[in-house]
Design a protein around this motif. Structure first.
Motif, mmCIF file in Angstrom:
data_model
loop_
_atom_site.group_PDB
_atom_site.id
_atom_site.type_symbol
_atom_site.label_atom_id
_atom_site.label_comp_id
_atom_site.label_asym_id
_atom_site.label_seq_id
_atom_site.Cartn_x
_atom_site.Cartn_y
_atom_site.Cartn_z
ATOM 1 N N SER A 1 0.844 -1.194 0.000
ATOM 2 C CA SER A 1 0.000 0.000 0.000
ATOM 3 C C SER A 1 0.875 1.237 0.000
ATOM 4 O O SER A 1 2.028 1.214 0.431
ATOM 5 C CB SER A 1 -0.917 0.013 1.225
ATOM 6 N N ASN B 1 -4.453 0.582 -1.792
ATOM 7 C CA ASN B 1 -4.233 -0.534 -0.869
ATOM 8 C C ASN B 1 -4.440 -1.847 -1.619
ATOM 9 O O ASN B 1 -5.560 -2.237 -1.917
ATOM 10 C CB ASN B 1 -5.208 -0.453 0.310
ATOM 11 N N TYR C 1 -3.281 -4.594 -0.280
ATOM 12 C CA TYR C 1 -3.176 -5.591 0.785
ATOM 13 C C TYR C 1 -4.502 -6.342 0.899
ATOM 14 O O TYR C 1 -5.550 -5.860 0.486
ATOM 15 C CB TYR C 1 -2.840 -4.886 2.099
ATOM 16 N N TRP C 2 -4.441 -7.555 1.465
ATOM 17 C CA TRP C 2 -5.646 -8.387 1.550
ATOM 18 C C TRP C 2 -6.486 -8.100 2.791
ATOM 19 O O TRP C 2 -7.469 -8.777 3.033
ATOM 20 C CB TRP C 2 -5.272 -9.865 1.492
ATOM 21 N N GLU C 3 -6.088 -7.080 3.551
ATOM 22 C CA GLU C 3 -6.872 -6.659 4.713
ATOM 23 C C GLU C 3 -7.024 -5.142 4.689
ATOM 24 O O GLU C 3 -6.203 -4.435 4.097
ATOM 25 C CB GLU C 3 -6.187 -7.083 6.018
ATOM 26 N N PRO C 4 -8.056 -4.599 5.360
ATOM 27 C CA PRO C 4 -8.207 -3.142 5.438
ATOM 28 C C PRO C 4 -7.059 -2.520 6.220
ATOM 29 O O PRO C 4 -6.464 -3.150 7.098
ATOM 30 C CB PRO C 4 -9.539 -2.958 6.180
ATOM 31 N N LEU C 5 -6.763 -1.263 5.898
ATOM 32 C CA LEU C 5 -5.725 -0.514 6.599
ATOM 33 C C LEU C 5 -6.256 0.876 6.938
ATOM 34 O O LEU C 5 -7.019 1.471 6.171
ATOM 35 C CB LEU C 5 -4.462 -0.382 5.740
ATOM 36 N N GLU C 6 -5.838 1.386 8.086
ATOM 37 C CA GLU C 6 -6.249 2.717 8.533
ATOM 38 C C GLU C 6 -5.130 3.702 8.186
ATOM 39 O O GLU C 6 -3.986 3.556 8.643
ATOM 40 C CB GLU C 6 -6.499 2.714 10.039
ATOM 41 N N ARG D 1 -10.318 4.615 6.798
ATOM 42 C CA ARG D 1 -10.182 3.159 6.664
ATOM 43 C C ARG D 1 -10.315 2.788 5.188
ATOM 44 O O ARG D 1 -11.358 3.039 4.571
ATOM 45 C CB ARG D 1 -11.262 2.455 7.487
ATOM 46 N N GLU E 1 -10.391 -0.166 2.560
ATOM 47 C CA GLU E 1 -10.637 -1.604 2.508
ATOM 48 C C GLU E 1 -9.571 -2.305 1.667
ATOM 49 O O GLU E 1 -8.822 -1.681 0.910
ATOM 50 C CB GLU E 1 -12.030 -1.886 1.938
ATOM 51 N N SER E 2 -9.510 -3.607 1.801
ATOM 52 C CA SER E 2 -8.527 -4.393 1.054
ATOM 53 C C SER E 2 -8.736 -4.211 -0.447
ATOM 54 O O SER E 2 -9.857 -4.061 -0.924
ATOM 55 C CB SER E 2 -8.652 -5.870 1.418
ATOM 56 N N ARG E 3 -7.623 -4.180 -1.163
ATOM 57 C CA ARG E 3 -7.618 -4.110 -2.624
ATOM 58 C C ARG E 3 -8.574 -3.026 -3.122
ATOM 59 O O ARG E 3 -9.554 -3.296 -3.819
ATOM 60 C CB ARG E 3 -7.982 -5.466 -3.226
#
Length: 705
Positions: free
Chosen positions: A614, A633, A635-640, A681, A683-685
């Motif tokens: 990300s 992002n 990544y396969w998970e959400p990031l803040e 926040r 979300e993934s991808r």
């Protein structure tokens, strides 16, 4: 030396000229001129109908009066536009030395402005011994001045305000769902009917796959050369794309298309193939160049016995030979001056950097001829800066005016969104105009033509739906087509009813579109990607003229959110929607001029490591009171992600969040909702674009630019 006779030969006409080449309408008749250095005899042959086997008239050119230097020329009185003609050329037949004259073959004039292809056309007949007149293509005498352009001129739109839509003339309207009448479906006229769709989508230029007359039979048996990368002429529009059946119809119908597109504010860029012809290797047909002057037109090896093949198509045009250089420049000048096109994309352009021995030249004469030609000043020149023999010149293509298809943009953006290690830093460079590639040349960001998909490879839908190519229909046991697709099927190969997989694919499609349209450079999207057109995993559909490759217009109702997404992206990139007392500027201009900073989940702390997936780009233009914050992002998970505290009381507004359901995935600029808090926040991808503006309620200008 004998030439096959038709009707009784006429005495050669005199008072002709060697220039210009081709068939030129002059007062009282037509002047014909043909270059052939090694020919011993030339006949000019006329026909009344395209499938006639017997000429209506044969004129044998007298070397004493109808040859000047290597130019064979004759003035024929009484001839008018629409006359069908060809040449028979005799000379030494010595393939070991590259001489392949065959006086039985009817040959196309390399400078013919029109071409007719009889329903009886047979590529195989041009390979066999004997007369092929009944099955041969024939040239058409054209008078380019006999057309009313009604004041039309090329548009000369700046590259910074260009969005390219790569499309196939036939495929765009051939599908029964197009709503175009049967006679016009798949033609230049059919495309005219769909211009309102192109305007609504927001593109500013169409890049047409080859429209030079080509050999549709140059493909595996039982299939068809759909893409058109097998030219037989560099001056004549492909007749099968015309709804008119008369000999002059294709020329005028193509010009009708150009004029109509210009009226809609859309430029016309042609995909041109100056690297090879449909004549193929030594086993190929004799259609034109081979039978006129083989050693001049082609790069030959083994003292002339073998065709060099840097194209993957059997032969290589000898682009830096003076005669071929002149033909290429004459062709480009003709399409600009007489057909009013706005630009050219050069297929396998790096081949034009090779000399007659196939070696790359530091300053290829033909490329500088093109760039320095006054008639082409202001014309868009786009290079596919590689060839099929390993020459790769992205970032190093010669010249000052050339733009380049940025193949590294395609590869690196694909790698990022499929989660490849080490892709973040490369993606960051691609998004700001690829300075790693182009920065040393001191050129503007628009040198880079940014794309993720094109005709060659997966469609955008298939890029997120298939891990492997599925080219079985091509008849080569799935051996053809690229194996390195950098695709990811989101967990299922091919179509699926799983709503979670389908939602992820839809989001990935929007991610690719968002990055393409928001990166610095010239964006290009592929026909149908805006409605998730599929080729069912075929990544080399050059030989399929069916629903595999046609634009299925029912997809508009199935994927309206993707279409809307592209339309709003295009509108925001181009509209001069940010106003102050001094000027109006586009989003693209703002992004170029802004002060930029990279971030990670923490401000000013990007993670460039191989394990990072990300990145965030902050852009600030204080003079306009504008800030942007773009977050990607993969990544396969959400990031803040932390958001900058601007300290001016302006809230962040959300323009794009590809993880949200439509219509919240992208908002009209002036209606973008505010974002509370100092983090967001992601979300993934997914891709998020936030902005602040001193005048967020300003109404954008909608005038045509």
């Amino acid at each position: 030396m004998q030439i096959r006779r038709g009707p009784p030969l006429e005495s050669s006409a005199t008072s002709s000229r060697s220039s210009p080449l081709g068939a030129t309408v002059v007062e009282g008749g037509v002047n014909f001129s043909l270059f052939s250095r090694t020919a011993a005899a030339v006949e000019l042959v006329f026909f009344d109908r395209e499938s006639d086997s017997t000429p209506s008239r044969v004129i044998r050119l007298d070397p004493a009066t109808n040859r000047t230097y290597h130019y064979w020329h004759v003035f024929v009185p009484g001839v008018s536009p629409g006359q069908l003609y060809g040449y028979r050329v005799d000379g030494p037949s010595d393939p070991a030395r590259g001489l392949r004259f065959d006086p039985a073959k009817l040959l196309l004039d390399p400078y013919a402005r029109g071409v007719v292809i009889p329903t009886t056309y047979d590529c195989e007949a041009a390979k066999r011994e004997g007369d092929n007149a009944a099955t041969a293509m024939k040239g058409v005498v054209v008078d380019p001045s006999k057309y009313d352009w009604e004041g039309d001129l090329p548009l000369s739109r700046p590259s910074s305000r260009t969005i390219i839509y790569e499309m196939h003339v036939r495929g765009f309207t051939r599908h029964p769902s197009s709503g175009v009448g049967e006679q016009a479906r798949g033609t230049y006229a059919g495309l005219v009917e769909k211009i309102p769709y192109l305007r609504e989508l927001g593109i500013t230029a169409v890049e047409l796959l080859p429209v030079f007359a080509f050999d549709a039979q140059a493909c595996p048996p039982g299939l068809v050369n759909y893409w058109g990368y097998q030219p037989v002429s560099f001056f004549a529009p492909h007749p099968a794309y015309s709804s008119r059946r008369d000999a002059l119809g294709p020329v005028d119908e193509f010009r009708d298309l150009v004029k109509a597109l210009h009226r809609a504010g859309i430029e016309v860029i042609l995909d041109v193939v100056f690297n090879h012809t449909a004549e193929g290797d030594r086993t190929g047909p004799t259609l034109s160049f081979r039978g006129i002057d083989n050693p001049t037109y082609y790069i030959l090896e083994e003292e002339g016995a073998r065709y060099a093949d840097y194209t993957g198509c059997g032969n290589t045009l000898n682009g830096n030979h003076p005669i071929v250089r002149r033909m290429i420049v004459d062709s480009l000048r003709y399409w600009v001056e007489e057909m009013h096109v706005d630009g050219f994309r050069f297929d396998l352009a790096s081949i034009l950097a090779r000399d007659s021995a196939g070696q790359p030249l530091p300053n290829p004469p033909v490329l500088w001829d093109i760039e320095s030609e006054p008639a082409l000043a202001g014309t868009k020149l786009i290079a596919e800066a590689w060839d099929a023999a390993g020459l790769y010149q992205v970032g190093s293509f010669v010249g000052d005016a050339w733009k380049e298809w940025n193949g590294r943009f395609r590869d690196d953006v694909r790698d990022f969104f499929r989660g490849e290690p080490g892709a973040v830093r490369r993606l960051a460079d691609r998004m700001v105009g690829s300075p790693e590639i182009y920065g040393g040349e001191g050129r503007e960001a628009e040198q880079s033509v940014n794309f993720v998909t094109c005709h060659d490879g997966f469609t955008l839908n298939d890029l997120v739906s298939y891990n492997q190519k599925h080219n079985q229909e091509n008849g080569e046991d799935n051996r053809d087509g690229a194996n390195d697709n950098r695709s990811w099927n989101c967990g299922v190969e091919g179509p699926t009813d799983d709503p979670a997989v389908e939602a992820l694919r839809n989001r990935q499609v929007k991610n690719f579109l968002a990055v393409t349209m928001m990166s610095l450079g010239v964006p290009m999207i592929l026909m149908g990607d805006e409605v998730r057109r599929t080729q069912h995993g075929n990544n080399n559909a050059y030989c399929l003229d069916d629903e595999t490759t046609w634009f299925d217009w029912t997809l508009l109702a199935k994927h309206p959110d993707v279409h809307r997404f592209v339309s709003l992206l295009a509108a925001r990139r181009l509209l001069r929607d940010v106003e102050n007392e001094r000027r109006r500027v586009s989003l693209n201009t703002l992004l170029q001029e802004a002060k930029k900073a990279w971030h990670g989940v923490k401000q000013y702390a990007p993670d460039w490591g191989d394990g990072s997936h990300s990145v965030a780009l902050g852009a600030e233009l204080r003079s306009e009171g504008i800030h942007f914050h773009l977050i990607l992002n993969a990544y396969w998970e959400p990031l803040e992600f932390e958001l900058p505290n601007l300290g001016d009381g302006q809230p962040w507004r959300r323009w794009i969040d590809t993880a949200l359901e439509p219509p919240h995935d992208i908002a009209p600029w002036q209606a973008a909702p505010t974002v509370p808090g100092d983090t967001y926040r992601v979300e993934s991808r997914s891709v998020v674009m936030l902005f602040t503006a001193a005048r967020p309620d300003a109404n954008p200008s909608t005038r045509d630019l």
